[in-house]
Design a protein around this motif. Structure first.
Motif, PDB file in Angstrom:
ATOM      1  N   UNK A 132       0.827  -1.211   0.000  1.00 30.77           N
ATOM      2  CA  UNK A 132       0.000   0.000   0.000  1.00 30.77           C
ATOM      3  C   UNK A 132       0.861   1.261   0.000  1.00 30.77           C
ATOM      4  N   UNK A 133       2.026   1.208   0.628  1.00 32.06           N
ATOM      5  CA  UNK A 133       2.946   2.338   0.597  1.00 32.06           C
ATOM      6  C   UNK A 133       3.515   2.567  -0.793  1.00 32.06           C
ATOM      7  N   UNK A 134       3.828   1.470  -1.483  1.00 31.16           N
ATOM      8  CA  UNK A 134       4.319   1.574  -2.853  1.00 31.16           C
ATOM      9  C   UNK A 134       3.251   2.152  -3.775  1.00 31.16           C
ATOM     10  N   UNK A 135       2.019   1.696  -3.600  1.00 34.15           N
ATOM     11  CA  UNK A 135       0.919   2.217  -4.414  1.00 34.15           C
ATOM     12  C   UNK A 135       0.682   3.698  -4.144  1.00 34.15           C
ATOM     13  N   UNK A 136       0.775   4.093  -2.861  1.00 35.44           N
ATOM     14  CA  UNK A 136       0.558   5.493  -2.491  1.00 35.44           C
ATOM     15  C   UNK A 136       1.621   6.401  -3.097  1.00 35.44           C
ATOM     16  N   UNK A 137       2.889   5.999  -3.015  1.00 35.21           N
ATOM     17  CA  UNK A 137       3.950   6.845  -3.568  1.00 35.21           C
ATOM     18  C   UNK A 137       3.846   6.905  -5.088  1.00 35.21           C
ATOM     19  N   UNK A 138       3.450   5.828  -5.719  1.00 34.08           N
ATOM     20  CA  UNK A 138       3.256   5.839  -7.171  1.00 34.08           C
ATOM     21  C   UNK A 138       2.116   6.774  -7.557  1.00 34.08           C
ATOM     22  N   UNK A 139       1.022   6.734  -6.792  1.00 35.08           N
ATOM     23  CA  UNK A 139      -0.114   7.629  -7.051  1.00 35.08           C
ATOM     24  C   UNK A 139       0.289   9.091  -6.850  1.00 35.08           C
ATOM     25  N   UNK A 140       1.025   9.363  -5.771  1.00 35.45           N
ATOM     26  CA  UNK A 140       1.494  10.728  -5.519  1.00 35.45           C
ATOM     27  C   UNK A 140       2.371  11.215  -6.667  1.00 35.45           C
ATOM     28  N   UNK A 141       3.257  10.337  -7.135  1.00 36.49           N
ATOM     29  CA  UNK A 141       4.137  10.689  -8.247  1.00 36.49           C
ATOM     30  C   UNK A 141       3.329  10.981  -9.509  1.00 36.49           C
ATOM     31  N   UNK A 142       2.369  10.136  -9.824  1.00 36.85           N
ATOM     32  CA  UNK A 142       1.560  10.334 -11.029  1.00 36.85           C
ATOM     33  C   UNK A 142       0.788  11.654 -10.968  1.00 36.85           C
ATOM     34  N   UNK A 143       0.275  11.985  -9.793  1.00 41.90           N
ATOM     35  CA  UNK A 143      -0.435  13.261  -9.634  1.00 41.90           C
ATOM     36  C   UNK A 143       0.533  14.428  -9.814  1.00 41.90           C
ATOM     37  N   UNK A 144       1.741  14.305  -9.261  1.00 46.14           N
ATOM     38  CA  UNK A 144       2.742  15.361  -9.424  1.00 46.14           C
ATOM     39  C   UNK A 144       3.105  15.542 -10.893  1.00 46.14           C
ATOM     40  N   UNK A 145       3.249  14.448 -11.622  1.00 42.73           N
ATOM     41  CA  UNK A 145       3.576  14.529 -13.052  1.00 42.73           C
ATOM     42  C   UNK A 145       2.437  15.207 -13.806  1.00 42.73           C
ATOM     43  N   UNK A 146       1.211  14.754 -13.544  1.00 41.78           N
ATOM     44  CA  UNK A 146       0.049  15.274 -14.263  1.00 41.78           C
ATOM     45  C   UNK A 146      -0.182  16.758 -13.971  1.00 41.78           C
ATOM     46  N   UNK A 147      -0.208  17.111 -12.701  1.00 37.21           N
ATOM     47  CA  UNK A 147      -0.497  18.499 -12.341  1.00 37.21           C
ATOM     48  C   UNK A 147       0.686  19.414 -12.607  1.00 37.21           C
ATOM     49  N   UNK A 148       1.899  18.897 -12.465  1.00 34.25           N
ATOM     50  CA  UNK A 148       3.080  19.703 -12.767  1.00 34.25           C
ATOM     51  C   UNK A 148       3.157  20.050 -14.237  1.00 34.25           C
ATOM     52  N   UNK A 149       2.897  19.073 -15.092  1.00 34.60           N
ATOM     53  CA  UNK A 149       2.944  19.347 -16.532  1.00 34.60           C
ATOM     54  C   UNK A 149       1.753  20.195 -16.962  1.00 34.60           C
ATOM     55  N   UNK A 150       0.601  20.042 -16.314  1.00 35.23           N
ATOM     56  CA  UNK A 150      -0.558  20.886 -16.631  1.00 35.23           C
ATOM     57  C   UNK A 150      -0.265  22.335 -16.269  1.00 35.23           C
ATOM     58  N   UNK A 151       0.418  22.559 -15.159  1.00 36.32           N
ATOM     59  CA  UNK A 151       0.793  23.917 -14.764  1.00 36.32           C
ATOM     60  C   UNK A 151       1.775  24.538 -15.733  1.00 36.32           C
ATOM     61  N   UNK A 152       2.719  23.719 -16.252  1.00 33.77           N
ATOM     62  CA  UNK A 152       3.668  24.223 -17.231  1.00 33.77           C
ATOM     63  C   UNK A 152       2.954  24.606 -18.521  1.00 33.77           C
TER      64      UNK A 152
END
Length: 166
Positions: A132-152
């Motif tokens: 569950x920790x691995x899944x959580x960090x992967x989800x956090x990373x995916x959100x950071x990628x998605x929202x970070x690139x959307x902001x750019x």
């Protein structure tokens, strides 16, 4: 922010430019820039605006983050990774669980590009975490990628639109 929400009751967040307008007339400003301390007090929405903590749990989390100085510590580590400079030993996370928590804090604070850097260049593997920790960090990373690139895309789109006006 409270006054802005009173005059704009349908809004969920306040744009940085509106906050900056209120910040400009302040005579005795803090040494740090407004953009540096906003994540320590407020949450960034998906639209890129800033909102107040919505409950006591969020408020307490922001207070704990400020008191511990953890966000500044995270920024130092991620910025050194971004610049290609070896981070100081004191700035490194002690283990993968700490790095995963830092990525989560970046996600929560709207520092998506820093969260992405931590995941991609942090130097630790998340194999030792529970599933569950691995899944959580992967989800956090995916959100950071998605929202970070959307902001750019939003910021480059605005610049492009402004350039076309001239």
């Amino acid at each position: 922010m409270h006054e802005y929400f009173r005059s704009h009751p349908g809004e969920y967040g306040v744009h940085y430019s509106n906050l900056f307008e209120e910040y400009l007339p302040i005579g005795d400003k803090p040494r740090r820039l407004l953009q540096d301390w906003l994540p320590e007090f407020f949450y960034k929405t998906e639209d890129g605006t800033w909102r107040l903590p919505s409950n006591d749990e969020e408020r307490q989390a922001k207070i704990a983050l400020r008191l511990s100085g953890e966000l500044r510590h995270i920024k130092r580590f991620a910025n050194s990774l971004s610049a290609g400079i070896p981070p100081a030993e004191r700035d490194r996370p002690s283990n993968a669980a700490t790095l995963a928590e830092w990525i989560y804090q970046c996600r929560r604070s709207g520092l998506y590009n820093l969260g992405r850097v931590l995941y991609e260049r942090g130097g630790l593997r998340f194999d030792d975490l529970k599933e569950d920790g691995q899944l959580q960090v992967e989800e956090d990373y995916q959100i950071c990628v998605k929202r970070g690139s959307a902001g750019e895309k939003k910021s480059t789109g605005k610049k492009k639109d402004q350039m076309e006006l001239f």
